[in-house]
Design a protein around this motif. Structure first.
Motif, PDB file in Angstrom:
ATOM      1  N   SER A   1       0.773  -1.028   0.002  1.00  0.00           N
ATOM      2  CA  SER A   1       0.047  -0.026  -0.010  1.00  0.00           C
ATOM      3  C   SER A   1       0.946   1.174  -0.098  1.00  0.00           C
ATOM      4  CB  SER A   1      -0.934  -0.005   1.278  1.00  0.00           C
ATOM      5  OG  SER A   1      -0.191   0.228   2.311  1.00  0.00           O
ATOM      6  N   ILE A   2       0.291   2.402  -0.536  1.00  0.00           N
ATOM      7  CA  ILE A   2       0.920   3.523  -0.749  1.00  0.00           C
ATOM      8  C   ILE A   2       0.437   4.666   0.358  1.00  0.00           C
ATOM      9  CG2 ILE A   2       1.716   5.471  -2.210  1.00  0.00           C
ATOM     10  CD1 ILE A   2       3.122   2.997  -2.808  1.00  0.00           C
ATOM     11  N   THR A   3       1.176   5.435   1.131  1.00  0.00           N
ATOM     12  CA  THR A   3       0.779   6.807   1.716  1.00  0.00           C
ATOM     13  C   THR A   3       1.495   7.869   1.101  1.00  0.00           C
ATOM     14  OG1 THR A   3       0.654   5.647   3.754  1.00  0.00           O
ATOM     15  CG2 THR A   3       0.875   8.037   3.690  1.00  0.00           C
ATOM     16  N   GLU A   4       0.734   8.928   1.043  1.00  0.00           N
ATOM     17  CA  GLU A   4       1.221   9.996   0.209  1.00  0.00           C
ATOM     18  C   GLU A   4       0.860  11.290   1.265  1.00  0.00           C
ATOM     19  OE1 GLU A   4       0.218  10.455  -3.912  1.00  0.00           O
ATOM     20  OE2 GLU A   4       1.927   8.920  -4.452  1.00  0.00           O
ATOM     21  N   LEU A   5       1.809  11.947   1.724  1.00  0.00           N
ATOM     22  CA  LEU A   5       1.487  13.179   2.226  1.00  0.00           C
ATOM     23  C   LEU A   5       2.053  14.407   1.983  1.00  0.00           C
ATOM     24  CD1 LEU A   5       2.285  11.267   5.679  1.00  0.00           C
ATOM     25  CD2 LEU A   5      -0.059  11.864   5.062  1.00  0.00           C
ATOM     26  N   GLU A   6       1.392  15.415   1.844  1.00  0.00           N
ATOM     27  CA  GLU A   6       2.081  16.697   1.694  1.00  0.00           C
ATOM     28  C   GLU A   6       2.838  17.208   2.682  1.00  0.00           C
ATOM     29  OE1 GLU A   6      -0.618  19.836   0.193  1.00  0.00           O
ATOM     30  OE2 GLU A   6      -1.891  18.506  -0.839  1.00  0.00           O
ATOM     31  N   LEU A   7       4.085  17.625   2.166  1.00  0.00           N
ATOM     32  CA  LEU A   7       5.086  18.147   3.353  1.00  0.00           C
ATOM     33  C   LEU A   7       4.568  19.373   4.238  1.00  0.00           C
ATOM     34  CD1 LEU A   7       8.582  17.977   1.086  1.00  0.00           C
ATOM     35  CD2 LEU A   7       7.377  16.378   2.428  1.00  0.00           C
ATOM     36  N   LYS A   8       3.765  20.222   3.551  1.00  0.00           N
ATOM     37  CA  LYS A   8       3.573  21.320   4.569  1.00  0.00           C
ATOM     38  C   LYS A   8       2.443  20.661   5.669  1.00  0.00           C
ATOM     39  CE  LYS A   8       1.045  25.592   4.543  1.00  0.00           C
ATOM     40  NZ  LYS A   8       0.772  25.612   5.842  1.00  0.00           N
ATOM     41  N   TYR A   9       1.404  19.746   5.253  1.00  0.00           N
ATOM     42  CA  TYR A   9       0.693  18.986   6.164  1.00  0.00           C
ATOM     43  C   TYR A   9       1.495  18.323   7.123  1.00  0.00           C
ATOM     44  CZ  TYR A   9      -3.173  15.978   7.808  1.00  0.00           C
ATOM     45  OH  TYR A   9      -4.054  15.318   8.610  1.00  0.00           O
ATOM     46  N   LEU A  10       2.490  17.619   6.633  1.00  0.00           N
ATOM     47  CA  LEU A  10       3.515  16.753   7.417  1.00  0.00           C
ATOM     48  C   LEU A  10       4.054  17.657   8.694  1.00  0.00           C
ATOM     49  CD1 LEU A  10       4.054  13.895   7.818  1.00  0.00           C
ATOM     50  CD2 LEU A  10       6.036  14.378   6.442  1.00  0.00           C
TER      51      LEU A  10
ATOM     52  N   GLU B   1      10.445  22.089   3.441  1.00  0.00           N
ATOM     53  CA  GLU B   1      11.361  21.418   2.694  1.00  0.00           C
ATOM     54  C   GLU B   1      12.246  20.312   3.627  1.00  0.00           C
ATOM     55  OE1 GLU B   1      13.756  24.092   0.468  1.00  0.00           O
ATOM     56  OE2 GLU B   1      11.942  24.878  -0.739  1.00  0.00           O
ATOM     57  N   ILE B   2      12.346  19.280   3.200  1.00  0.00           N
ATOM     58  CA  ILE B   2      13.023  18.061   3.860  1.00  0.00           C
ATOM     59  C   ILE B   2      14.552  18.082   3.314  1.00  0.00           C
ATOM     60  CG2 ILE B   2      13.416  15.624   4.128  1.00  0.00           C
ATOM     61  CD1 ILE B   2      10.498  15.360   4.171  1.00  0.00           C
ATOM     62  N   LYS B   3      15.218  18.316   4.797  1.00  0.00           N
ATOM     63  CA  LYS B   3      16.865  18.047   4.421  1.00  0.00           C
ATOM     64  C   LYS B   3      17.159  16.638   4.393  1.00  0.00           C
ATOM     65  CE  LYS B   3      21.050  19.790   6.304  1.00  0.00           C
ATOM     66  NZ  LYS B   3      21.738  20.789   7.333  1.00  0.00           N
ATOM     67  N   ASN B   4      16.682  15.973   5.509  1.00  0.00           N
ATOM     68  CA  ASN B   4      17.138  14.399   5.806  1.00  0.00           C
ATOM     69  C   ASN B   4      15.947  13.799   6.677  1.00  0.00           C
ATOM     70  OD1 ASN B   4      19.019  12.433   5.833  1.00  0.00           O
ATOM     71  ND2 ASN B   4      19.415  12.965   7.993  1.00  0.00           N
ATOM     72  N   ILE B   5      15.903  12.523   6.149  1.00  0.00           N
ATOM     73  CA  ILE B   5      14.874  11.678   6.859  1.00  0.00           C
ATOM     74  C   ILE B   5      15.909  10.449   7.600  1.00  0.00           C
ATOM     75  CG2 ILE B   5      13.091  10.080   6.852  1.00  0.00           C
ATOM     76  CD1 ILE B   5      11.961  11.703   4.333  1.00  0.00           C
ATOM     77  N   GLU B   6      15.767   9.978   8.916  1.00  0.00           N
ATOM     78  CA  GLU B   6      16.247   8.942   9.449  1.00  0.00           C
ATOM     79  C   GLU B   6      15.432   7.961  10.033  1.00  0.00           C
ATOM     80  OE1 GLU B   6      19.690  10.116  12.013  1.00  0.00           O
ATOM     81  OE2 GLU B   6      19.704  11.931  11.102  1.00  0.00           O
TER      82      GLU B   6
ATOM     83  N   GLN C   1      12.751  10.212  11.759  1.00  0.00           N
ATOM     84  CA  GLN C   1      12.862  11.502  12.411  1.00  0.00           C
ATOM     85  C   GLN C   1      13.199  12.370  11.026  1.00  0.00           C
ATOM     86  OE1 GLN C   1      16.175  11.942  15.176  1.00  0.00           O
ATOM     87  NE2 GLN C   1      15.273  13.810  15.831  1.00  0.00           N
ATOM     88  N   ILE C   2      12.354  13.599  10.863  1.00  0.00           N
ATOM     89  CA  ILE C   2      12.586  14.361   9.753  1.00  0.00           C
ATOM     90  C   ILE C   2      13.501  15.607  10.245  1.00  0.00           C
ATOM     91  CG2 ILE C   2      11.504  15.720   8.073  1.00  0.00           C
ATOM     92  CD1 ILE C   2       9.211  13.993   8.077  1.00  0.00           C
ATOM     93  N   THR C   3      14.632  15.957   9.606  1.00  0.00           N
ATOM     94  CA  THR C   3      15.223  17.243   9.777  1.00  0.00           C
ATOM     95  C   THR C   3      14.724  17.961   8.506  1.00  0.00           C
ATOM     96  OG1 THR C   3      17.066  16.070  10.608  1.00  0.00           O
ATOM     97  CG2 THR C   3      17.221  18.638   9.627  1.00  0.00           C
ATOM     98  N   TRP C   4      14.103  19.233   8.909  1.00  0.00           N
ATOM     99  CA  TRP C   4      13.495  20.171   7.803  1.00  0.00           C
ATOM    100  C   TRP C   4      14.891  21.038   7.527  1.00  0.00           C
ATOM    101  CZ3 TRP C   4       8.871  18.932   5.766  1.00  0.00           C
ATOM    102  CH2 TRP C   4       8.109  18.207   6.528  1.00  0.00           C
ATOM    103  N   LYS C   5      14.464  21.819   6.356  1.00  0.00           N
ATOM    104  CA  LYS C   5      15.659  22.717   5.960  1.00  0.00           C
ATOM    105  C   LYS C   5      15.945  23.832   6.738  1.00  0.00           C
ATOM    106  CE  LYS C   5      16.431  21.302   1.246  1.00  0.00           C
ATOM    107  NZ  LYS C   5      16.501  21.767  -0.133  1.00  0.00           N
ATOM    108  N   ASP C   6      14.988  24.295   7.683  1.00  0.00           N
ATOM    109  CA  ASP C   6      15.163  25.552   8.701  1.00  0.00           C
ATOM    110  C   ASP C   6      15.763  24.925   9.931  1.00  0.00           C
ATOM    111  OD1 ASP C   6      12.922  24.054   9.729  1.00  0.00           O
ATOM    112  OD2 ASP C   6      11.579  25.802  10.157  1.00  0.00           O
TER     113      ASP C   6
END
Length: 113
Positions: free
Chosen positions: A22-31, A64-69, A77-82
């Motif tokens: 199955s596929i999940t798609e989430l808008e980054l702004k919503y996330l 905007e996502i910089k990195n995902i671990e 854990q998402i590191t955002w560009k800010d």
């Protein structure tokens, strides 16, 4: 259930392919707006609740996502560009966001900048 593959599509969508295909798609702004950390969502300590104010400054880097671990075998854990990186998104939370995304009136985002 764990993801098989996680991709960022056109710097707008986080796409997760789960073990069951199955596929999940989430808008980054919503996330980002639904970041589960105490700084974003608040917390309750000793029966006192802290609710953070809405951000007064909004930048493109916030969404905007910089990195995902991967964290253990249960989350990312998402590191955002800010620089924000304190949110731990469990697999269950990501599935909940997928379900809530369709019900959210705030999902129809328009560019802020």
């Amino acid at each position: 259930m764990s993801p098989k593959k996680i991709n960022v599509i056109k710097n707008k969508i986080l796409k997760i392919q789960w073990e069951d295909e199955s596929i999940t798609e989430l808008e980054l702004k919503y996330l980002r707006d639904e970041c589960p950390c105490a700084t974003c969502k608040g917390e309750t300590v000793l029966l006192k609740t802290y609710r953070p104010p809405k951000p007064s400054i909004i930048t493109l880097e916030m969404y905007e996502i910089k990195n995902i671990e991967v964290v253990g075998d249960y989350a990312i854990q998402i590191t955002w560009k800010d620089g924000h990186n304190t949110g731990i998104y469990s697999w269950e939370y990501l599935k909940k966001l997928e379900n809530d995304q369709g019900d959210s009136k705030t999902q129809d985002y328009k560019p802020l900048i």
